[in-house]
Design a protein around this motif. Structure first.
Motif, mmCIF file in Angstrom:
data_model
loop_
_atom_site.group_PDB
_atom_site.id
_atom_site.type_symbol
_atom_site.label_atom_id
_atom_site.label_comp_id
_atom_site.label_asym_id
_atom_site.label_seq_id
_atom_site.Cartn_x
_atom_site.Cartn_y
_atom_site.Cartn_z
ATOM 1 N N PHE A 3 63.075 -18.237 -65.861
ATOM 2 C CA PHE A 3 62.305 -17.082 -65.040
ATOM 3 C C PHE A 3 60.679 -17.655 -64.878
ATOM 4 O O PHE A 3 60.419 -18.657 -65.553
ATOM 5 C CB PHE A 3 62.165 -15.740 -66.045
ATOM 6 C CG PHE A 3 63.524 -15.280 -66.325
ATOM 7 C CD1 PHE A 3 64.149 -14.301 -65.283
ATOM 8 C CD2 PHE A 3 64.202 -15.704 -67.390
ATOM 9 C CE1 PHE A 3 65.431 -13.805 -65.695
ATOM 10 C CE2 PHE A 3 65.179 -15.042 -67.912
ATOM 11 C CZ PHE A 3 65.965 -14.012 -67.132
ATOM 12 N N TYR A 4 60.142 -17.144 -63.668
ATOM 13 C CA TYR A 4 59.218 -17.607 -63.363
ATOM 14 C C TYR A 4 58.230 -16.249 -63.207
ATOM 15 O O TYR A 4 58.349 -15.320 -62.328
ATOM 16 C CB TYR A 4 58.951 -18.178 -62.233
ATOM 17 C CG TYR A 4 59.369 -19.799 -62.270
ATOM 18 C CD1 TYR A 4 58.844 -20.781 -62.515
ATOM 19 C CD2 TYR A 4 60.867 -19.872 -62.012
ATOM 20 C CE1 TYR A 4 59.594 -22.071 -63.094
ATOM 21 C CE2 TYR A 4 61.540 -21.132 -62.152
ATOM 22 C CZ TYR A 4 60.749 -22.151 -62.297
ATOM 23 O OH TYR A 4 61.284 -23.287 -62.731
ATOM 24 N N PRO A 5 57.165 -15.684 -64.169
ATOM 25 C CA PRO A 5 56.610 -14.401 -63.935
ATOM 26 C C PRO A 5 55.639 -14.522 -62.634
ATOM 27 O O PRO A 5 55.134 -15.461 -62.263
ATOM 28 C CB PRO A 5 55.742 -14.381 -65.321
ATOM 29 C CG PRO A 5 55.717 -15.971 -65.776
ATOM 30 C CD PRO A 5 56.923 -16.347 -65.350
ATOM 31 N N LEU A 6 55.551 -13.457 -62.248
ATOM 32 C CA LEU A 6 54.721 -13.209 -60.849
ATOM 33 C C LEU A 6 53.405 -12.682 -61.165
ATOM 34 O O LEU A 6 52.565 -12.427 -60.169
ATOM 35 C CB LEU A 6 55.669 -12.465 -59.767
ATOM 36 C CG LEU A 6 56.912 -13.193 -59.359
ATOM 37 C CD1 LEU A 6 57.728 -12.206 -58.397
ATOM 38 C CD2 LEU A 6 56.551 -14.567 -58.881
ATOM 39 N N ASN A 7 53.393 -11.846 -62.295
ATOM 40 C CA ASN A 7 51.988 -11.190 -62.752
ATOM 41 C C ASN A 7 52.018 -11.415 -64.206
ATOM 42 O O ASN A 7 52.656 -12.158 -64.870
ATOM 43 C CB ASN A 7 51.873 -9.779 -62.034
ATOM 44 C CG ASN A 7 53.228 -9.280 -62.627
ATOM 45 O OD1 ASN A 7 53.637 -9.131 -63.975
ATOM 46 N ND2 ASN A 7 53.910 -8.506 -61.819
ATOM 47 N N LYS A 9 51.774 -9.081 -66.519
ATOM 48 C CA LYS A 9 52.495 -7.983 -67.253
ATOM 49 C C LYS A 9 53.194 -8.578 -68.324
ATOM 50 O O LYS A 9 53.773 -9.609 -68.119
ATOM 51 C CB LYS A 9 53.379 -7.149 -66.400
ATOM 52 C CG LYS A 9 52.284 -6.364 -65.397
ATOM 53 C CD LYS A 9 53.310 -5.338 -64.741
ATOM 54 C CE LYS A 9 52.348 -4.576 -63.640
ATOM 55 N NZ LYS A 9 53.251 -3.617 -62.837
ATOM 56 N N ILE A 11 56.298 -9.347 -70.846
ATOM 57 C CA ILE A 11 57.783 -9.343 -70.529
ATOM 58 C C ILE A 11 58.559 -9.286 -72.051
ATOM 59 O O ILE A 11 58.135 -9.826 -72.900
ATOM 60 C CB ILE A 11 58.121 -10.926 -69.830
ATOM 61 C CG1 ILE A 11 57.441 -10.963 -68.738
ATOM 62 C CG2 ILE A 11 59.760 -10.811 -69.808
ATOM 63 C CD1 ILE A 11 57.397 -12.484 -68.307
ATOM 64 N N THR A 42 58.393 -10.437 -77.163
ATOM 65 C CA THR A 42 57.422 -10.406 -76.259
ATOM 66 C C THR A 42 56.581 -11.579 -75.552
ATOM 67 O O THR A 42 56.142 -12.147 -76.329
ATOM 68 C CB THR A 42 56.513 -8.980 -76.720
ATOM 69 O OG1 THR A 42 57.250 -8.123 -76.869
ATOM 70 C CG2 THR A 42 55.489 -8.688 -75.500
ATOM 71 N N GLN A 44 53.458 -12.733 -73.109
ATOM 72 C CA GLN A 44 52.311 -12.588 -72.400
ATOM 73 C C GLN A 44 52.045 -13.642 -71.637
ATOM 74 O O GLN A 44 51.294 -14.517 -71.948
ATOM 75 C CB GLN A 44 51.269 -12.010 -73.484
ATOM 76 C CG GLN A 44 50.017 -11.577 -72.754
ATOM 77 C CD GLN A 44 50.317 -10.149 -71.998
ATOM 78 O OE1 GLN A 44 50.736 -9.204 -72.097
ATOM 79 N NE2 GLN A 44 49.946 -10.457 -70.672
ATOM 80 N N PRO A 45 52.209 -13.565 -70.297
ATOM 81 C CA PRO A 45 51.762 -14.565 -69.513
ATOM 82 C C PRO A 45 50.355 -14.494 -69.481
ATOM 83 O O PRO A 45 49.643 -13.566 -69.448
ATOM 84 C CB PRO A 45 52.565 -14.087 -67.943
ATOM 85 C CG PRO A 45 53.555 -13.168 -68.365
ATOM 86 C CD PRO A 45 53.146 -12.659 -69.790
ATOM 87 N N ASN A 90 58.609 -23.813 -59.894
ATOM 88 C CA ASN A 90 59.339 -23.171 -59.107
ATOM 89 C C ASN A 90 59.361 -23.580 -57.637
ATOM 90 O O ASN A 90 58.948 -23.040 -56.722
ATOM 91 C CB ASN A 90 58.813 -21.519 -58.955
ATOM 92 C CG ASN A 90 59.837 -20.688 -58.423
ATOM 93 O OD1 ASN A 90 60.790 -20.890 -58.170
ATOM 94 N ND2 ASN A 90 59.390 -19.286 -58.371
#
Length: 198
Positions: A3-7, A9, A11, A42, A44-45, A90
């Motif tokens: 997965f590649y976080p976009l913000n 927030k 996860i 959990t 955290q990006p 990505n």
């Protein structure tokens, strides 16, 4: 899965359970089971540092290669120029900035090809852009003027820019197109009535 976080927030990966049959007697009338459960995790990006293109920039570790059909050519003759961006990130979301025609080159829409392959806990891939270029003026022209790609380097923790190194040497007569600026000359004016076209 990768997965590649976009913000930035948080996860949350919930706990997952798996129930398995442990053993059974010969007549299979009785069986015992055992359950396994993972812990909830959990992630955290981190927020990217401030940058004008922060919301558009790719994140990872990348490198750039070039392939060119010929470094010496003539005006009006097509040149194939390929840029390959490879690395860990990505890959499918990589976007080169749009390249506009000018008085030196006409650029046609590139052919785009993407390949990816998982390697351990990474997704390694390559995205290639092959441009068809028509030179319109003689001279030596660096591709760095037309192609640059900015990304956030997770290894250095800084924004980085990949810049081509190729130079194309062009000879021949100048070709004027709609994208070629023409010098202003007010010394001569031509007036034609509508009857000229009838």
């Amino acid at each position: 899965a990768t997965f590649y976080p976009l913000n930035a927030k948080a996860i949350v990966l919930p706990s997952v359970s798996l129930r398995l049959m442990k053993d059974a007697n010969a007549d299979k009338t009785k069986a015992s089971f055992i359950s396994f459960s993972s812990k909830s995790v959990t992630i955290q990006p981190k927020e990217l540092p401030a940058h004008p293109l922060k919301q558009q920039i790719s994140v990872g570790i990348f490198s750039m290669k070039e392939n060119i059909s010929q470094t010496n050519s003539q005006t009006g003759k097509s040149i194939d120029y390929q840029i390959q961006i490879s690395g860990d990130g990505n890959i499918s979301e990589i976007r080169l900035p749009d390249t506009k025609n000018d008085s030196i080159f006409d650029f046609f829409q590139p052919d785009i090809n993407t390949t990816t392959s998982p390697q351990g806990n990474k997704i390694i891939g390559t995205k290639s852009y092959t441009f068809h270029i028509i030179p319109k003026q003689a001279g030596n022209f660096a591709m760095a003027k037309y192609f640059q790609w900015i990304y956030f380097n997770t290894q250095t923790g800084k924004y980085d820019t990949l810049v081509p190194k190729a130079t194309i040497r062009i000879s021949g007569k100048t070709i004027n197109t709609v994208d070629t600026p023409t010098p202003r000359d007010n010394s001569v004016s031509i007036v034609c009535r509508l009857s000229c076209f009838s």
